[in-house]
Design a protein around this motif. Structure first.
Motif, PDB file in Angstrom:
ATOM      1  N   TYR A 127       4.108   5.946   2.777  1.00  0.00           N
ATOM      2  CA  TYR A 127       2.977   6.153   3.336  1.00  0.00           C
ATOM      3  C   TYR A 127       2.245   4.633   3.277  1.00  0.00           C
ATOM      4  N   ALA A 128       1.975   4.200   2.155  1.00  0.00           N
ATOM      5  CA  ALA A 128       1.487   2.950   1.719  1.00  0.00           C
ATOM      6  C   ALA A 128       2.183   1.969   2.479  1.00  0.00           C
ATOM      7  N   ALA A 129       3.300   1.767   2.501  1.00  0.00           N
ATOM      8  CA  ALA A 129       4.128   0.749   3.213  1.00  0.00           C
ATOM      9  C   ALA A 129       3.674   0.870   4.853  1.00  0.00           C
ATOM     10  N   SER A 130       3.572   1.824   5.399  1.00  0.00           N
ATOM     11  CA  SER A 130       3.424   2.400   6.643  1.00  0.00           C
ATOM     12  C   SER A 130       1.920   1.793   6.918  1.00  0.00           C
ATOM     13  N   MET A 131       1.192   2.137   6.165  1.00  0.00           N
ATOM     14  CA  MET A 131      -0.229   1.576   6.301  1.00  0.00           C
ATOM     15  C   MET A 131      -0.436   0.078   6.314  1.00  0.00           C
ATOM     16  N   LEU A 132       0.293  -0.509   5.374  1.00  0.00           N
ATOM     17  CA  LEU A 132       0.340  -1.816   5.253  1.00  0.00           C
ATOM     18  C   LEU A 132       0.893  -2.787   6.635  1.00  0.00           C
ATOM     19  N   ARG A 133       2.057  -2.125   7.039  1.00  0.00           N
ATOM     20  CA  ARG A 133       2.507  -2.606   8.276  1.00  0.00           C
ATOM     21  C   ARG A 133       1.493  -2.639   9.471  1.00  0.00           C
ATOM     22  N   ALA A 134       0.799  -1.427   9.380  1.00  0.00           N
ATOM     23  CA  ALA A 134       0.137  -1.069  10.737  1.00  0.00           C
ATOM     24  C   ALA A 134      -1.017  -2.038  10.707  1.00  0.00           C
ATOM     25  N   ASN A 135      -1.642  -2.414   9.219  1.00  0.00           N
ATOM     26  CA  ASN A 135      -2.629  -3.149   9.106  1.00  0.00           C
ATOM     27  C   ASN A 135      -2.595  -4.564   8.509  1.00  0.00           C
ATOM     28  N   LYS A 136      -1.490  -5.001   8.985  1.00  0.00           N
ATOM     29  CA  LYS A 136      -0.874  -6.209   8.367  1.00  0.00           C
ATOM     30  C   LYS A 136      -1.795  -7.805   8.390  1.00  0.00           C
ATOM     31  N   ALA A 137      -2.766  -7.603   9.469  1.00  0.00           N
ATOM     32  CA  ALA A 137      -3.532  -8.814   9.499  1.00  0.00           C
ATOM     33  C   ALA A 137      -4.556  -8.672   8.418  1.00  0.00           C
ATOM     34  N   SER A 138      -5.183  -7.440   8.381  1.00  0.00           N
ATOM     35  CA  SER A 138      -6.200  -7.165   7.460  1.00  0.00           C
ATOM     36  C   SER A 138      -5.667  -7.495   6.014  1.00  0.00           C
ATOM     37  N   TRP A 139      -4.384  -6.872   5.791  1.00  0.00           N
ATOM     38  CA  TRP A 139      -3.757  -6.990   4.491  1.00  0.00           C
ATOM     39  C   TRP A 139      -3.651  -8.434   4.075  1.00  0.00           C
ATOM     40  N   LEU A 140      -3.122  -9.450   4.969  1.00  0.00           N
ATOM     41  CA  LEU A 140      -3.064 -10.747   4.588  1.00  0.00           C
ATOM     42  C   LEU A 140      -4.360 -11.479   4.445  1.00  0.00           C
ATOM     43  N   ALA A 141      -5.358 -10.898   5.124  1.00  0.00           N
ATOM     44  CA  ALA A 141      -6.639 -11.595   5.090  1.00  0.00           C
ATOM     45  C   ALA A 141      -7.269 -11.294   3.773  1.00  0.00           C
ATOM     46  N   LEU A 142      -6.896 -10.138   3.207  1.00  0.00           N
ATOM     47  CA  LEU A 142      -7.344  -9.653   1.776  1.00  0.00           C
ATOM     48  C   LEU A 142      -6.463 -10.742   0.939  1.00  0.00           C
ATOM     49  N   LYS A 143      -5.239 -10.603   0.824  1.00  0.00           N
ATOM     50  CA  LYS A 143      -4.569 -11.268   0.035  1.00  0.00           C
ATOM     51  C   LYS A 143      -4.830 -12.759  -0.212  1.00  0.00           C
ATOM     52  N   ASP A 144      -5.276 -13.553   1.251  1.00  0.00           N
ATOM     53  CA  ASP A 144      -5.626 -14.843   0.917  1.00  0.00           C
ATOM     54  C   ASP A 144      -6.833 -15.046   0.470  1.00  0.00           C
ATOM     55  N   ALA A 145      -7.847 -14.137   0.760  1.00  0.00           N
ATOM     56  CA  ALA A 145      -9.353 -13.931   0.104  1.00  0.00           C
ATOM     57  C   ALA A 145      -9.395 -13.740  -1.535  1.00  0.00           C
ATOM     58  N   MET A 146      -8.404 -13.020  -2.100  1.00  0.00           N
ATOM     59  CA  MET A 146      -8.094 -12.716  -3.376  1.00  0.00           C
ATOM     60  C   MET A 146      -7.544 -13.938  -3.982  1.00  0.00           C
ATOM     61  N   ALA A 147      -6.661 -14.623  -3.338  1.00  0.00           N
ATOM     62  CA  ALA A 147      -6.144 -15.612  -3.794  1.00  0.00           C
ATOM     63  C   ALA A 147      -7.086 -16.993  -4.059  1.00  0.00           C
ATOM     64  N   ALA A 148      -7.956 -16.806  -3.061  1.00  0.00           N
ATOM     65  CA  ALA A 148      -9.073 -18.002  -3.006  1.00  0.00           C
ATOM     66  C   ALA A 148     -10.143 -17.521  -4.030  1.00  0.00           C
ATOM     67  N   GLY A 149      -9.987 -16.590  -4.753  1.00  0.00           N
ATOM     68  CA  GLY A 149     -11.120 -16.289  -5.791  1.00  0.00           C
ATOM     69  C   GLY A 149     -12.285 -15.503  -5.204  1.00  0.00           C
TER      70      GLY A 149
END
Length: 100
Positions: A62-84
């Motif tokens: 279920y988590a993988a399905s949600m991440l795939r369905a919301n990939k743009a948001s997930w990648l934006a969060l990943k980038d924001a976290m990487a930027a501190g």
């Protein structure tokens, strides 16, 4: 308990999608295992190890399905976290990437 399972499994699911492996998440799985073994009313029906394993598998799926369905948001969060970015910055990144 369903939501906790999905959140606990999201890191594992995300690592699997990004890097085809998942080395982290041991602490998350321990917390989930502890919750499943607590014997509370929300864990009724999940008393056998096989039932708990299947429930955990469902959480990862279920988590993988949600991440795939919301990939743009997930990648934006990943980038924001990487930027501190702080929590507010991470929320802004998620909101900006979410479909209208």
């Amino acid at each position: 308990l369903d939501a906790f399972c999905v959140v606990a499994c999201a890191g594992i699911a995300g690592e699997g999608q990004l890097w085809d492996s998942s080395y982290g998440g041991a602490a998350d799985l321990r917390a989930l295992s502890k919750a499943l073994g607590a014997g509370t009313p929300s864990t009724k029906g999940l008393t056998e190890p096989r039932e708990q394993l299947n429930f955990t598998r469902w959480g990862v799926f279920y988590a993988a399905s949600m991440l795939r369905a919301n990939k743009a948001s997930w990648l934006a969060l990943k980038d924001a976290m990487a930027a501190g970015k702080d929590l507010c910055g991470c929320i802004r990144a998620l909101e900006a990437a979410a479909p209208s």
